[in-house]
Write a protein that holds these residues in place. Sequence first.
Motif, PDB file in Angstrom:
ATOM      1  N   VAL A   1       0.818  -1.225   0.000  1.00 51.71           N
ATOM      2  CA  VAL A   1       0.000   0.000   0.000  1.00 51.71           C
ATOM      3  C   VAL A   1       0.846   1.267   0.000  1.00 51.71           C
ATOM      4  N   SER A   2       0.272   2.303  -0.640  1.00 48.53           N
ATOM      5  CA  SER A   2       0.859   3.645  -0.606  1.00 48.53           C
ATOM      6  C   SER A   2       0.373   4.362   0.644  1.00 48.53           C
ATOM      7  N   ALA A   3       0.847   5.582   0.804  1.00 49.22           N
ATOM      8  CA  ALA A   3       0.331   6.465   1.851  1.00 49.22           C
ATOM      9  C   ALA A   3      -0.992   7.048   1.363  1.00 49.22           C
ATOM     10  N   PRO A   4      -1.864   7.491   2.278  1.00 43.29           N
ATOM     11  CA  PRO A   4      -3.111   8.119   1.801  1.00 43.29           C
ATOM     12  C   PRO A   4      -2.816   9.280   0.852  1.00 43.29           C
TER      13      PRO A   4
ATOM     14  N   ILE B   1      -4.047  17.493   0.118  1.00 44.24           N
ATOM     15  CA  ILE B   1      -2.587  17.276   0.157  1.00 44.24           C
ATOM     16  C   ILE B   1      -2.311  15.810   0.511  1.00 44.24           C
ATOM     17  N   LYS B   2      -1.389  15.212  -0.253  1.00 44.38           N
ATOM     18  CA  LYS B   2      -1.029  13.816   0.034  1.00 44.38           C
ATOM     19  C   LYS B   2      -0.303  13.736   1.371  1.00 44.38           C
ATOM     20  N   VAL B   3      -0.510  12.631   2.084  1.00 38.94           N
ATOM     21  CA  VAL B   3       0.155  12.485   3.389  1.00 38.94           C
ATOM     22  C   VAL B   3       1.679  12.565   3.231  1.00 38.94           C
ATOM     23  N   THR B   4       2.216  12.012   2.139  1.00 35.28           N
ATOM     24  CA  THR B   4       3.678  12.090   1.944  1.00 35.28           C
ATOM     25  C   THR B   4       4.140  13.554   1.890  1.00 35.28           C
ATOM     26  N   ASP B   5       3.326  14.409   1.265  1.00 29.42           N
ATOM     27  CA  ASP B   5       3.708  15.826   1.213  1.00 29.42           C
ATOM     28  C   ASP B   5       3.603  16.481   2.585  1.00 29.42           C
TER      29      ASP B   5
ATOM     30  N   GLY C   1       4.074   7.487   6.004  1.00 33.89           N
ATOM     31  CA  GLY C   1       2.790   7.512   5.302  1.00 33.89           C
ATOM     32  C   GLY C   1       2.327   6.119   4.923  1.00 33.89           C
ATOM     33  N   GLU C   2       3.213   5.354   4.298  1.00 33.92           N
ATOM     34  CA  GLU C   2       2.829   4.005   3.889  1.00 33.92           C
ATOM     35  C   GLU C   2       2.851   3.061   5.099  1.00 33.92           C
ATOM     36  N   ASP C   3       3.819   3.305   6.018  1.00 39.07           N
ATOM     37  CA  ASP C   3       3.947   2.413   7.162  1.00 39.07           C
ATOM     38  C   ASP C   3       2.673   2.409   8.011  1.00 39.07           C
TER      39      ASP C   3
ATOM     40  N   GLY D   1       4.574   0.280   1.032  1.00 44.07           N
ATOM     41  CA  GLY D   1       5.427   0.527  -0.132  1.00 44.07           C
ATOM     42  C   GLY D   1       6.383   1.662   0.138  1.00 44.07           C
ATOM     43  N   PHE D   2       7.183   2.007  -0.888  1.00 44.82           N
ATOM     44  CA  PHE D   2       7.949   3.252  -0.922  1.00 44.82           C
ATOM     45  C   PHE D   2       9.264   3.248  -0.155  1.00 44.82           C
ATOM     46  N   TYR D   3       9.484   2.242   0.728  1.00 47.06           N
ATOM     47  CA  TYR D   3      10.779   2.298   1.413  1.00 47.06           C
ATOM     48  C   TYR D   3      11.367   0.920   1.644  1.00 47.06           C
TER      49      TYR D   3
ATOM     50  N   GLN E   1      12.274   6.887  -4.883  1.00 47.21           N
ATOM     51  CA  GLN E   1      11.809   8.177  -5.392  1.00 47.21           C
ATOM     52  C   GLN E   1      10.281   8.224  -5.361  1.00 47.21           C
ATOM     53  N   ARG E   2       9.701   9.415  -5.595  1.00 50.04           N
ATOM     54  CA  ARG E   2       8.254   9.569  -5.506  1.00 50.04           C
ATOM     55  C   ARG E   2       7.562   8.541  -6.397  1.00 50.04           C
ATOM     56  N   GLY E   3       6.442   8.047  -5.940  1.00 56.02           N
ATOM     57  CA  GLY E   3       5.725   7.011  -6.678  1.00 56.02           C
ATOM     58  C   GLY E   3       6.353   5.628  -6.464  1.00 56.02           C
ATOM     59  N   GLY E   4       7.286   5.548  -5.515  1.00 50.15           N
ATOM     60  CA  GLY E   4       8.091   4.333  -5.364  1.00 50.15           C
ATOM     61  C   GLY E   4       7.395   3.128  -4.758  1.00 50.15           C
ATOM     62  N   SER E   5       6.131   3.241  -4.361  1.00 53.62           N
ATOM     63  CA  SER E   5       5.445   2.040  -3.872  1.00 53.62           C
ATOM     64  C   SER E   5       5.311   1.014  -4.996  1.00 53.62           C
ATOM     65  N   ASP E   6       5.256   1.496  -6.225  1.00 53.99           N
ATOM     66  CA  ASP E   6       5.239   0.582  -7.376  1.00 53.99           C
ATOM     67  C   ASP E   6       6.462  -0.338  -7.348  1.00 53.99           C
ATOM     68  N   ILE E   7       7.590   0.223  -6.936  1.00 52.11           N
ATOM     69  CA  ILE E   7       8.837  -0.571  -6.907  1.00 52.11           C
ATOM     70  C   ILE E   7       8.726  -1.647  -5.835  1.00 52.11           C
TER      71      ILE E   7
HETATM   72  N1  ASP Z   1       3.601   8.059  -1.104  1.00 51.45           N
HETATM   73  C1  ASP Z   1       4.694   8.196  -2.026  1.00 51.45           C
HETATM   74  C2  ASP Z   1       4.433   9.362  -2.961  1.00 51.45           C
HETATM   75  O1  ASP Z   1       3.485  10.110  -2.757  1.00 51.45           O
HETATM   76  C3  ASP Z   1       4.996   6.934  -2.772  1.00 51.45           C
HETATM   77  C4  ASP Z   1       3.861   6.327  -3.565  1.00 51.45           C
HETATM   78  O2  ASP Z   1       2.720   6.716  -3.402  1.00 51.45           O
HETATM   79  O3  ASP Z   1       4.138   5.413  -4.338  1.00 51.45           O
HETATM   80  O4  ASP Z   1       5.193   9.556  -3.878  1.00 51.45           O
END
Ligand code: ASP
Length: 453
Positions: free
Chosen positions: A36-39, A47-51, A120-122, A182-184, A196-202
Motif C-alpha cells: 500500500v501507498s500512503a493516503p 494534500i497527500k500524506v507524503t507531502d 505515510g505508507e507504514d 510501499g515506498f521504502y 523516489q516519488r511514486g516508489g510504492s510501485d517498486i
Molecule cells: N507516497 C509516495 C508518494 O506520494 C509513494 C507512492 O505513493 O508510491 O510519492
Amino acid sequence: MKKTAKFGGSSVANSTQIKKVCDIVLNDKEICAVVVSAPGKRYSNDIKVTDLLIDLYEKYRNKDPKYKEQLENIIKRYEEIVLDLKLDEKLLDDFRLILNKYLDEIDDSFYLENAIKSCGEDFNARLIAKYISSLGYKCSYLSPKEAGILVEHTINEPIILEETYNNIKRFKDDDRLFIIPGFYAISPQGKIITFQRGGSDITGSIVARGLECDIYENFTDMSYIYTAHPNLIDNPKPITNITYREMRELSYNGFEIFQEDAVAPLLKNNIKIQVKNTNDPNNGGTIIETKRNNIKENPIIGISNVGDFLAFNITEYLMNKQVGYINKLLDIFEYQHIPVEHIPTGIDSLSILIRKKYITSEFQMQNIINTIKTNFDFDEFEIIDDLSAIAIVGEGLKNIMTQTLYKISKTFDEENIKLEAIIQGASNNSLFVFIKKENEKLAIQKLYKEFFN
Ligand code: ASP
C-alpha cells in the motif's frame, strides 16, 4: 496462480477507498500480498500524506515550532480513517510515538527525512492489516525490515540488493495475507531509505518477484494506461497490451501511472503486470508483458512527453579528429553527478542533452559553464534551456520508421514547430523529438491525431 496487489495513494486515501481495497483483496484468493501507498488526495486540492510528512520534516529542520501542528494534522488524517473503520484509537498513539521517536533520535538529516517520509505508507499498512484482521481474516503487517527488502543507498537512486528476493521468499508458503508498506526499504546498516516519488510501485514489483507471483496487479484510479496523457488529449485510446520495453520507455518519459524503475525487478522472472482501477476492478486493465501480439495493427503504442530538458550545444572546427573529445566533456557532467541522456553529434558539433531537474542550483550551472569555457577551445557554445522531449514509442516502430519520420516532419511543418533535435534509440523502439517547451501541447495533440486517429 499467485498475485501481489499494490494500491496507490488515491485507492487508500480514506476509509471508503480502503473498504473497496479490502473487498477486492478478500474476494480474490490468488492475492497473497498487498502493498500500500500512503493516503493520497481525497479531492483535487487535498494534500497527500507524503507531502505533509515532507513538510513536517522541513519545519522541524528549520526549527519552525509549527512542526508540532503539522504532526497533529498528519495524525488527524489517520484518525479519520481509524474511527471510520472502528479500529482501536490506541493506534494513533503508536503513530504519534513513532514520529516523535524519529524526530528525537535520528540526528542525520538525510536519514531523518527518509524515516519521516516512510511513515505515510507504514501507518497505512499497519491500520489496513488491523482492519482486515478485525474482519476475521488471517492477515499480518509485514515491514520492509522483517521482509528483508534491502537497498544500497547511492547518491542518485537506491539500488535493490539481490538477496532481497531470497529474504522475501521465506514468506512464500505462509498462509497469512501480508500487508506491506510501499515506498521504502532498509539499508544493510538498518536505516530506512525511501525510493523516489511514486516508489510504492517498486516495492510491489520486489514483493511480486520475491514471492514468485505470476501477476503483479497495480491498482490506481485509472482503468487503463492510455496512448497519451489524458490531461493533453481528450479520451485517448486505452492500451490493453503493452510490452515491458514499451512501458519502460513510456513511464520514463512522463507516463505517471507506473513508476519507471518498477519494471526492472519483474523482467527476469516474466511476471505480468496488470494495471487496474480500484473503483472499477472488474473492467478494463492494461497488461504489461514480454511480448504483445498486436504489433502489426498497432506498431506505435503511445506518445508521451517530458518537459524540462536543456541542451549544451558546442561547435568546434575539426572536432571529429580530436580523440577523447566527448569523454572530456562528459567528465564535467559526471563530476557533477548529472546523467547525460542524449548526445546527438555532427562532424564538428555536438549537443549534450540533460534533464533540467538534475541541475540543482545556479551555482552548479555556472560551474559547468565555466569548466566548459576553460577547457574547450570551441567556436560556438550555446545553451538552450526550454526544451521538451516527446517520445513516440512502439515495438513496431522499426517497420514504419520512414513513414513515422515523414509524419512528424509534415505535422511540424504544418504547425510551424521547429524541430531542435530528433533521436532514434538503438533499439528502434522509440523516437525522441526535441522541441521548444511552448510547443509541447500542440505538438502532442497533432502527433496524436496523426498516429492514433
Ligand atoms: N507516497 C509516495 C508518494 O506520494 C509513494 C507512492 O505513493 O508510491 O510519492
